[in-house]
Scaffold this active site. Structure first.
Site, PDB file in Angstrom:
ATOM      1  N   ASP A 147       5.534  12.411  58.061  1.00  0.00           N
ATOM      2  CA  ASP A 147       6.848  12.203  59.191  1.00  0.00           C
ATOM      3  C   ASP A 147       6.290  11.140  60.089  1.00  0.00           C
ATOM      4  O   ASP A 147       5.293  11.343  60.727  1.00  0.00           O
ATOM      5  CB  ASP A 147       7.133  13.569  60.104  1.00  0.00           C
ATOM      6  N   LYS A 187       2.102  24.548  40.309  1.00  0.00           N
ATOM      7  CA  LYS A 187       1.865  23.143  40.144  1.00  0.00           C
ATOM      8  C   LYS A 187       1.120  22.478  41.484  1.00  0.00           C
ATOM      9  O   LYS A 187       1.508  23.058  42.459  1.00  0.00           O
ATOM     10  CB  LYS A 187       3.032  22.165  40.241  1.00  0.00           C
ATOM     11  N   CYS A 381      21.286  40.244  78.186  1.00  0.00           N
ATOM     12  CA  CYS A 381      21.576  39.134  78.886  1.00  0.00           C
ATOM     13  C   CYS A 381      23.103  38.788  78.698  1.00  0.00           C
ATOM     14  O   CYS A 381      24.066  39.685  79.558  1.00  0.00           O
ATOM     15  CB  CYS A 381      21.023  37.698  78.332  1.00  0.00           C
ATOM     16  N   HIS A 507      15.375  39.194  79.254  1.00  0.00           N
ATOM     17  CA  HIS A 507      15.167  39.130  77.630  1.00  0.00           C
ATOM     18  C   HIS A 507      13.816  40.074  77.436  1.00  0.00           C
ATOM     19  O   HIS A 507      12.791  39.487  77.203  1.00  0.00           O
ATOM     20  CB  HIS A 507      15.064  37.725  77.163  1.00  0.00           C
ATOM     21  N   GLU A 509      12.953  41.319  74.545  1.00  0.00           N
ATOM     22  CA  GLU A 509      12.323  41.003  73.196  1.00  0.00           C
ATOM     23  C   GLU A 509      11.018  40.125  73.234  1.00  0.00           C
ATOM     24  O   GLU A 509      10.383  39.951  72.318  1.00  0.00           O
ATOM     25  CB  GLU A 509      13.317  40.324  72.309  1.00  0.00           C
TER      26      GLU A 509
END
EC number: 6.3.4.2
Length: 534
Positions: A147, A187, A381, A507, A509
């Site tokens: 890239d 491969k 939230c 949040h 999590e």
């Protein structure tokens, strides 16, 4: 001990698993007693992912100090004890912004500012700054080798070996060995070409992690080693795993951590992987079967938008020794077609965060269903905000109750813009971000889950509970069980005449780990398990 640097690059395809490989290596090295930190370098020009669509970028992970970062930082924090920061993720945009600011100040003394050395030096200085205080710094380079956007980052890490000494730098390349069904064989050519391109840039990888569907036979490892100029024992198979938390153990069996400490000449204690073995055992052989959790959101077509959330629910399952089966439902579809038949068989319902009005009425219908059917509910939230709206409308009789985010002229804006957000016009990095303290009500669902009265959680929002409606909501039975005292901001709401109904503005999590599940997810899954048994 002088800090050692491990640079993780990826080849052939994107989403190959560099982040999980880096996180798993961090877990293995930490199990050997080393202090590990992580960093992600993203080649895009955005300053951070905070303003990017979830459909383009996936989840935005928030750190304690309020950085909006790449979701890979979530992997790093979940797999290790590291607490990452704003220094742990930077982009091309941040690098150029910093260099241009320095040029405007006159820091370059009238010189011509160029990619080499000015941009590469800025990249190196950010890497070194983040690594302070750690034994091992694991740095993942975003994108794929080849890239054009990645070239300044790759040039900077190429220079690291000369700057820091070969004994202190290791290059790890994650690549793909595809299985071609028509030929019935693996491969190696894509890996060979990927390494060739990396070597043309000036980087010789020390270790290859080969992603593949099946085990790499020894003769194929030997072939890869020969053509890629690495030792055969440094060709590591990373076969598709049944669960991502099995990856550290699989890489350990392949000898990854042993290769790393050997090549970096580090003496460590033997790894203690018993905690990871226990996690995998609970995932593979749970004692209490499975619970079915519905996630009702607006980004469900790209589940990476809810990466930390889905992992935290899995952690809740680990804590309760059960398997968590997730069903993703589009709140916009519920809004248009109704809820009939969609949630009849679930044991718990979670409504996550989000932005914009689309799908909000579907979330409100879902919350009403969970409240009236006594199904364990967790709102996060925007999910918490819509729970307040639903309660105001259907219990308190405030029929036009809504959030001023979606209806600025509504008569009862039970959710409104925070005072400090008024007049803010810039989008990037201006929300209420990062960790804030919260005081819990004794005896509440939240307090019982945490086992303490004082907590700290991470936030990402502009709107809040409107205290003008506080009295009517409380009088009608809504419990405000968590408050940020300094700003008198309601952080948690609950309903007590319900098996488990909790909404939080933060949040949770973002702080859950497989080895240390978050208390709220642990309690939510326990309630769902109890609901299933009932």
């Amino acid at each position: 001990m002088k800090t050692k640097f491990i640079f993780v690059t990826g080849g052939v395809v994107s989403s190959i698993g560099k982040g999980l490989a880096a996180a798993s290596l961090g877990a293995l090295l930490e199990s050997r007693g080393l202090r590990v930190t992580h960093q992600k370098l993203d080649p895009y020009i955005n300053v951070d992912p905070g303003t990017m669509s979830p459909f383009q970028h996936g989840e935005v992970f928030v750190t304690d100090d309020g950085a909006e970062t790449d979701l890979d930082l979530g992997h790093y924090e979940r797999y290790t004890s590291a607490r990452l920061s704003k220094k742990s993720n930077f982009t091309t945009g941040q690098v150029y912004f910093s260099v241009i600011e320095k040029e405007r100040r006159g820091d370059y003394l009238g010189g011509t500012v160029q990619v080499i050395p000015h941009i590469t030096d800025e990249i190196k200085s950010k890497i070194i700054e983040n690594a302070k205080g750690s034994d091992i710094a694991i740095i993942e380079i975003g994108g794929t080798v080849g890239d054009i956007e990645s070239l300044p980052f790759l040039e900077a890490i190429r220079q690291f070996k000369a700057d820091r000494g070969a004994a202190n730098v290791l290059y790890l390349h994650v690549t793909l060995v595809p299985f071609i069904k028509t030929a019935d064989e693996l491969k190696t050519k894509p890996t060979q070409h990927s390494v060739k391109e990396l070597r043309e840039i000036g980087i010789q990888p020390d270790i290859l992690i080969c992603r593949c569907e099946q085990d790499l036979p020894r003769d194929m490892k030997a072939k890869i080693a020969l053509f890629c100029n690495v030792e055969e024992k440094a060709v590591i198979t990373s076969q598709d795993a049944e669960h991502i938390y099995a990856v550290p153990l699989a890489l350990h069996r392949e000898g990854l951590d042993e290769q790393v400490v050997e090549k970096l000449n580090i003496w460590t204690k033997a790894p203690d992987l018993a905690p990871w073995q226990q996690v995998v055992e609970k995932l593979m052989n749970p004692s209490h079967g499975k619970v079915r959790i519905a996630i009702v959101g607006k980004y469900v077509n790209l589940t990476e938008s809810y990466k930390s959330l889905s992992e935290a629910l899995t952690h809740g399952g680990i804590a309760n020794d059960c398997r968590v089966h997730l069903t993703y439902l589009d709140s916009e579809k519920i809004e248009q077609e109704g809820i009939d038949g969609l949630l009849e068989d679930v044991d718990g319902i979670l409504v996550p965060g989000g932005f914009g009005e689309r799908g909000t009425e579907g979330k409100i219908k879902t919350i009403e269903f969970a409240r009236t059917r006594k199904i364990p509910f967790f709102g996060i939230c925007l999910g918490m905000q819509m729970a307040v709206v639903e309660y105001a409308r259907n219990v308190c009789g405030l029929e036009d109750a809504f959030s001023s985010e979606f209806k600025p002229d509504c008569l009862n804006p039970v959710i409104h813009l925070m005072e400090e957000q008024k007049g803010v016009s810039r989008k990037g990095g201006t929300m209420r971000l990062g960790a804030y303290p919260c005081t819990l009500t004794k005896g509440s669902f939240a307090q019982k889950a945490y086992g303490t009265l004082d907590i700290s959680e991470r936030h990402r929002h502009r709107y809040e509970f409107n205290n003008k409606n506080r009295t009517v909501l409380v009088e009608n039975g809504l419990v405000l069980s968590g408050v940020y005292k300094e700003g008198d901001l309601v952080e948690i709401v609950e309903i007590t005449d319900h098996p488990w109904f909790v909404g939080c503005q933060f949040h949770p999590e973002f702080k859950s780990k497989p080895l240390n599940p978050h208390p709220l997810f642990k309690a939510f899954i326990a309630a769902a398990l109890q609901n299933k048994k009932a």
